[in-house]
Motif scaffolding. Structure first.
Motif, PDB file in Angstrom:
ATOM      1  N   LEU A 546     -13.513 -40.991  -4.491  1.00 23.53           N
ATOM      2  CA  LEU A 546     -14.803 -40.302  -4.439  1.00 23.53           C
ATOM      3  C   LEU A 546     -14.676 -39.024  -5.261  1.00 23.53           C
ATOM      4  CD1 LEU A 546     -14.627 -41.981  -1.590  1.00 23.53           C
ATOM      5  CD2 LEU A 546     -16.717 -40.695  -1.100  1.00 23.53           C
ATOM      6  N   ARG A 547     -15.611 -38.850  -6.155  1.00 24.92           N
ATOM      7  CA  ARG A 547     -15.516 -37.748  -7.121  1.00 24.92           C
ATOM      8  C   ARG A 547     -16.873 -37.062  -7.245  1.00 24.92           C
ATOM      9  NH1 ARG A 547     -14.385 -40.715 -10.980  1.00 24.92           N
ATOM     10  NH2 ARG A 547     -12.109 -40.692 -10.785  1.00 24.92           N
ATOM     11  N   THR A 548     -16.852 -35.719  -7.377  1.00 20.47           N
ATOM     12  CA  THR A 548     -18.074 -34.955  -7.658  1.00 20.47           C
ATOM     13  C   THR A 548     -17.815 -34.039  -8.849  1.00 20.47           C
ATOM     14  OG1 THR A 548     -17.432 -33.193  -6.122  1.00 20.47           O
ATOM     15  CG2 THR A 548     -18.816 -34.947  -5.255  1.00 20.47           C
ATOM     16  N   ARG A 549     -18.860 -33.807  -9.633  1.00 18.38           N
ATOM     17  CA  ARG A 549     -18.740 -32.923 -10.801  1.00 18.38           C
ATOM     18  C   ARG A 549     -20.121 -32.580 -11.325  1.00 18.38           C
ATOM     19  NH1 ARG A 549     -18.967 -36.153 -15.641  1.00 18.38           N
ATOM     20  NH2 ARG A 549     -18.883 -38.393 -15.163  1.00 18.38           N
ATOM     21  N   ASN A 550     -20.168 -31.516 -12.127  1.00 17.16           N
ATOM     22  CA  ASN A 550     -21.395 -31.114 -12.809  1.00 17.16           C
ATOM     23  C   ASN A 550     -21.396 -31.687 -14.218  1.00 17.16           C
ATOM     24  OD1 ASN A 550     -22.738 -29.413 -10.877  1.00 17.16           O
ATOM     25  ND2 ASN A 550     -21.084 -27.941 -11.175  1.00 17.16           N
ATOM     26  N   ASP A 551     -22.573 -32.128 -14.677  1.00 12.16           N
ATOM     27  CA  ASP A 551     -22.662 -32.697 -16.027  1.00 12.16           C
ATOM     28  C   ASP A 551     -24.055 -32.420 -16.586  1.00 12.16           C
ATOM     29  OD1 ASP A 551     -21.959 -34.202 -18.325  1.00 12.16           O
ATOM     30  OD2 ASP A 551     -23.044 -35.921 -17.505  1.00 12.16           O
ATOM     31  N   ASP A 552     -24.117 -31.439 -17.511  1.00  9.98           N
ATOM     32  CA  ASP A 552     -25.365 -31.165 -18.240  1.00  9.98           C
ATOM     33  C   ASP A 552     -26.543 -30.926 -17.298  1.00  9.98           C
ATOM     34  OD1 ASP A 552     -26.937 -30.742 -20.439  1.00  9.98           O
ATOM     35  OD2 ASP A 552     -27.379 -32.863 -20.767  1.00  9.98           O
ATOM     36  N   GLY A 553     -26.329 -30.041 -16.311  1.00  8.21           N
ATOM     37  CA  GLY A 553     -27.416 -29.683 -15.409  1.00  8.21           C
ATOM     38  C   GLY A 553     -27.651 -30.672 -14.292  1.00  8.21           C
ATOM     39  N   LYS A 554     -26.803 -31.688 -14.161  1.00  5.42           N
ATOM     40  CA  LYS A 554     -26.955 -32.681 -13.093  1.00  5.42           C
ATOM     41  C   LYS A 554     -25.686 -32.714 -12.245  1.00  5.42           C
ATOM     42  CE  LYS A 554     -27.735 -35.703 -16.226  1.00  5.42           C
ATOM     43  NZ  LYS A 554     -27.988 -36.949 -16.971  1.00  5.42           N
ATOM     44  N   LEU A 555     -25.857 -33.125 -10.978  1.00  4.27           N
ATOM     45  CA  LEU A 555     -24.717 -33.280 -10.086  1.00  4.27           C
ATOM     46  C   LEU A 555     -24.398 -34.768  -9.994  1.00  4.27           C
ATOM     47  CD1 LEU A 555     -24.057 -31.475  -6.767  1.00  4.27           C
ATOM     48  CD2 LEU A 555     -23.798 -33.945  -6.862  1.00  4.27           C
ATOM     49  N   LEU A 556     -23.156 -35.137 -10.253  1.00  3.28           N
ATOM     50  CA  LEU A 556     -22.741 -36.539 -10.251  1.00  3.28           C
ATOM     51  C   LEU A 556     -21.837 -36.798  -9.050  1.00  3.28           C
ATOM     52  CD1 LEU A 556     -21.927 -37.215 -14.026  1.00  3.28           C
ATOM     53  CD2 LEU A 556     -24.107 -37.370 -12.812  1.00  3.28           C
ATOM     54  N   ILE A 557     -22.123 -37.904  -8.360  1.00 10.14           N
ATOM     55  CA  ILE A 557     -21.279 -38.405  -7.276  1.00 10.14           C
ATOM     56  C   ILE A 557     -20.799 -39.783  -7.689  1.00 10.14           C
ATOM     57  CG2 ILE A 557     -21.152 -38.987  -4.832  1.00 10.14           C
ATOM     58  CD1 ILE A 557     -23.590 -37.163  -4.384  1.00 10.14           C
ATOM     59  N   GLU A 558     -19.488 -39.996  -7.728  1.00 10.33           N
ATOM     60  CA  GLU A 558     -18.919 -41.269  -8.154  1.00 10.33           C
ATOM     61  C   GLU A 558     -18.118 -41.871  -6.998  1.00 10.33           C
ATOM     62  OE1 GLU A 558     -16.623 -40.761 -11.652  1.00 10.33           O
ATOM     63  OE2 GLU A 558     -18.269 -39.889 -12.829  1.00 10.33           O
ATOM     64  N   VAL A 559     -18.376 -43.162  -6.738  1.00  7.04           N
ATOM     65  CA  VAL A 559     -17.627 -43.929  -5.736  1.00  7.04           C
ATOM     66  C   VAL A 559     -16.999 -45.107  -6.479  1.00  7.04           C
ATOM     67  CG1 VAL A 559     -17.718 -45.222  -3.577  1.00  7.04           C
ATOM     68  CG2 VAL A 559     -19.208 -43.232  -3.917  1.00  7.04           C
ATOM     69  N   ALA A 560     -15.674 -45.089  -6.621  1.00 10.51           N
ATOM     70  CA  ALA A 560     -14.977 -46.090  -7.431  1.00 10.51           C
ATOM     71  C   ALA A 560     -13.987 -46.863  -6.575  1.00 10.51           C
ATOM     72  CB  ALA A 560     -14.252 -45.406  -8.592  1.00 10.51           C
ATOM     73  N   ASP A 561     -13.856 -48.169  -6.876  1.00  4.51           N
ATOM     74  CA  ASP A 561     -12.867 -49.011  -6.208  1.00  4.51           C
ATOM     75  C   ASP A 561     -12.044 -49.737  -7.253  1.00  4.51           C
ATOM     76  OD1 ASP A 561     -13.956 -51.760  -6.830  1.00  4.51           O
ATOM     77  OD2 ASP A 561     -15.678 -50.974  -5.710  1.00  4.51           O
ATOM     78  N   THR A 562     -10.959 -50.326  -6.813  1.00  2.00           N
ATOM     79  CA  THR A 562     -10.068 -51.088  -7.712  1.00  2.00           C
ATOM     80  C   THR A 562     -10.143 -52.572  -7.386  1.00  2.00           C
ATOM     81  OG1 THR A 562      -8.207 -50.690  -6.214  1.00  2.00           O
ATOM     82  CG2 THR A 562      -8.520 -49.128  -8.034  1.00  2.00           C
ATOM     83  N   GLY A 563     -11.343 -53.006  -6.994  1.00  2.00           N
ATOM     84  CA  GLY A 563     -11.528 -54.406  -6.635  1.00  2.00           C
ATOM     85  C   GLY A 563     -11.631 -55.318  -7.837  1.00  2.00           C
TER      86      GLY A 563
END
Length: 623
Positions: A546-563
């Protein structure tokens, strides 16, 4: 229906609010960016052209004035030379000179009685220099240096040739120095040995002062004596040598003429102010001789002040700057007028187009006129009318398609539990008819089956009702990192449950993330559904990130799996309600995620390849 009037508005009217003002100001700046450089470049080009023409005209005038002064000097030089030659010739032909020549041709002649003759004769004939010399060069009498009496003249060898020529320039040795003058030589040929008369006038301040100088011009004379430049050798008819202002500025020009022996021109900067600059034309003055053997005796310096040219150039520059500034001001006024009077229809049409883009398809533009802009506005109104009609048809078609798809999905979901219910009831009827003694046992088993399938039906109906009643988000300032940590605390036990393949969790949260406007409960629900989806995609274990970050005025939430990942076809349909590739899935989890994110004004997308895992990215606005 909203109608936007098309009448040209007065400057300074409110228009379409802050956004419209910003657009108008942008358009005015663009007009200013076109008008101002055009006017400025035009004025600059005219100023440069006028400056160039003025400079050429000034240079031509300067050349003409210099040439006129040089011609005048040469004319005066020739006139003075002719006058000197005429006076010397008159002295040589005088009766007194003839008697002196006859007496000196006698044996044992005495020249003593003629010691004072040259002085009185020079005064009577207005000559600065006068000498009588025998044919062997012995001085008989000298007006400028009486002590030369009886001494030989060094230039006696040139007397015969010079006696038949006009005046020439000569450096004359004096008792206290030297002097530059115009000389002429004439012979009195009475008897066997002629007597030579050498007379001349000084080339000095008096001579230079006699030149008729135009305004802004002056003449200086440099006597070429010695190997190095000396201020004392510079003659200015109006200023003593020790009073000249920075005369060393003339040294480079004088040295160049001395080196090359030809006329040269140079600008002499007397100070840092260009107004005081002078253009000097240097003319070498050569003595008597043949060809290149003629010695350089002096340099005539004709100075022409650049004050008039520099002041005119400055006036032209000032006028150009004034006109340029006025042009830029005019450009600003023209751009404002154009934006307020001419471009307002375009701006209003742009505003109407923005209204349509924002979803207000009822907007109309009211136009008074039949020109091209009026035709454009009429076409715009017809377009919006057609768009409204098409939108209604499209919405109706979408509603029908949505209900059909919903009915198909619901029928499919209800069909699965209904078939076991039907079989169970049929088994009960058959058992009742064929084996009454075993009916109780079959009834108990069938009851359990009926209750399980009825519970399944209630779950399907409940999930359908839950999806159809998604609440609107109650926006508050939410720290997303805290929401994600709460989700992971909820699922930590399931990730580490015994008998399940281990799934490790990695949190890569931006510590500088600022709070966003969101509904914490709905956001928690959406992220939980993504975490569940990721866990289902890794039955053999893996890594959940689970990752959060700022990108060009937007807030990004990423949920990644290794499936196992998804195919492009699955990625295209994965957010469709009731679509699932799982054996026991309902197909509503990701649809709920998309609904929650959309209600927050954001977007959700999936990035996946078969065998490479899957990443879901939620984009939320920072506002």
């Amino acid at each position: 229906m909203q109608t936007i009037p098309w009448h040209p508005a007065e400057p300074g009217s409110d228009g379409a609010g802050a956004g419209g003002k910003r657009k108008r100001m942008m358009f005015r700046r663009k007009l200013l960016g076109v008008f101002a450089p055009t006017v400025f470049l035009s004025v600059a080009a005219v100023a440069l052209l006028v400056s160039a023409v003025t400079r050429r005209a000034f240079d031509r005038t300067e050349d003409d004035r210099t040439a006129a002064l040089v011609t005048q000097f040469r004319r005066e030089f020739t006139r003075q030379g002719e006058d000197v030659a005429r006076r010397v010739e008159a002295i040589a032909a005088s009766e007194e000179a003839n008697r002196m020549t006859l007496k000196l041709n006698r044996p044992q002649a005495d020249s003593g009685p003629y010691f004072e003759l040259s002085k009185t004769t020079a005064e009577n004939n207005q000559l600065d220099f006068l000498e009588f010399a025998k044919s062997d060069g012995i001085i008989i009498s000298s007006a400028q240096w009486p002590a030369k009496f009886g001494y030989p003249e060094g230039a006696v060898g040139s007397f015969p040739a010079e006696a038949d020529q006009g005046a020439f320039l000569k450096q004359e040795e004096l008792q206290d120095g030297t002097a530059l003058g115009l000389f002429a030589v004439r012979a009195t040929r009475v008897g066997e040995h002629p007597v030579y008369t050498i007379g001349g006038r000084r080339l000095d301040k008096t001579f230079l002062a006699g030149l008729d100088m135009p305004a802004g011009m002056r003449a200086l004379l440099y006597e070429n004596r010695g190997d190095h430049f000396s201020v004392k050798l510079l003659i200015d008819p109006s200023t003593p040598p020790d009073k000249l202002r920075r005369p060393e500025k003339l040294e480079p020009l004088i040295d160049a003429v001395r080196q090359y022996g030809q006329e040269m021109t140079a600008v002499v900067p007397w100070s840092g102010d260009q107004v005081e600059d002078e253009v000097f034309h240097a003319i070498p003055l050569l003595g008597a001789g043949a060809g290149k053997d003629r010695p350089l005796l002096a340099i005539l310096l004709i100075g022409n002040s650049r004050r008039t040219y520099v002041e005119l150039k400055r006036r032209i520059r000032s006028a150009a700057l004034l006109v340029g500034g006025g042009g830029i001001l005019l450009a600003i006024l023209l751009s404002s007028w154009a934006a307020a009077r001419v471009t307002r229809p375009v701006e209003q049409l742009a505003h109407a187009a923005q209204e349509v883009a924002a979803g207000n398809w009822n907007v109309r533009v009211d136009v008074n006129g039949e020109d091209e802009l009026g035709q454009l506005a009429d076409s715009f109104n017809r377009m919006t009318t057609e768009l409204l009609s098409q939108r209604e048809r499209l919405l109706q078609a979408e509603r029908v398609a949505a209900w059909r798809e919903l009915a198909r999905r619901l029928a499919h979901e209800l069909k699965n539990p209904l078939f076991p219910l039907q079989l169970t009831v049929e088994n009960l009827v058959r058992a009742r008819q064929q084996n009454p003694e075993q009916f109780d046992e079959v009834f108990r088993e069938s009851s359990r089956t009926l209750l399980a399938e009825i519970a399944n039906l209630k779950g399907i109906i409940g999930r359908f009702g839950e999806f159809s009643k998604m609440p609107q988000p109650q926006l508050q300032r939410v720290q997303v990192n805290e929401v994600i940590r709460g989700v992971m605390e909820l699922f930590q036990a399931q990730l580490e449950a015994p008998g399940r393949a281990k799934i490790s969790c990695e949190l890569q949260l931006d510590p500088h993330l600022e709070p966003v406007a969101a509904d914490a409960e709905l956001l928690h629900r959406a992220i939980s559904n993504l975490v569940l989806n990721a866990m289902d995609a890794m039955p053999k274990g893996g890594t959940l990130t689970l990752r959060t970050r700022n990108d060009d005025g937007k807030l990004l939430i990423e949920v990644a799996d290794t499936g196992s990942g998804l195919t492009p076809e699955e990625c295209a349909q994965i957010f469709t309600p009731y679509y699932t590739n799982k054996q026991h899935g309902t197909g509503l989890g990701l649809a709920i995620v998309q609904s929650v994110v959309s209600d927050h004004g954001g977007k959700v997308r999936v990035q996946s390849e078969p065998g490479q895992g899957t990443t879901f990215v939620i984009e939320l606005p920072r506002g």
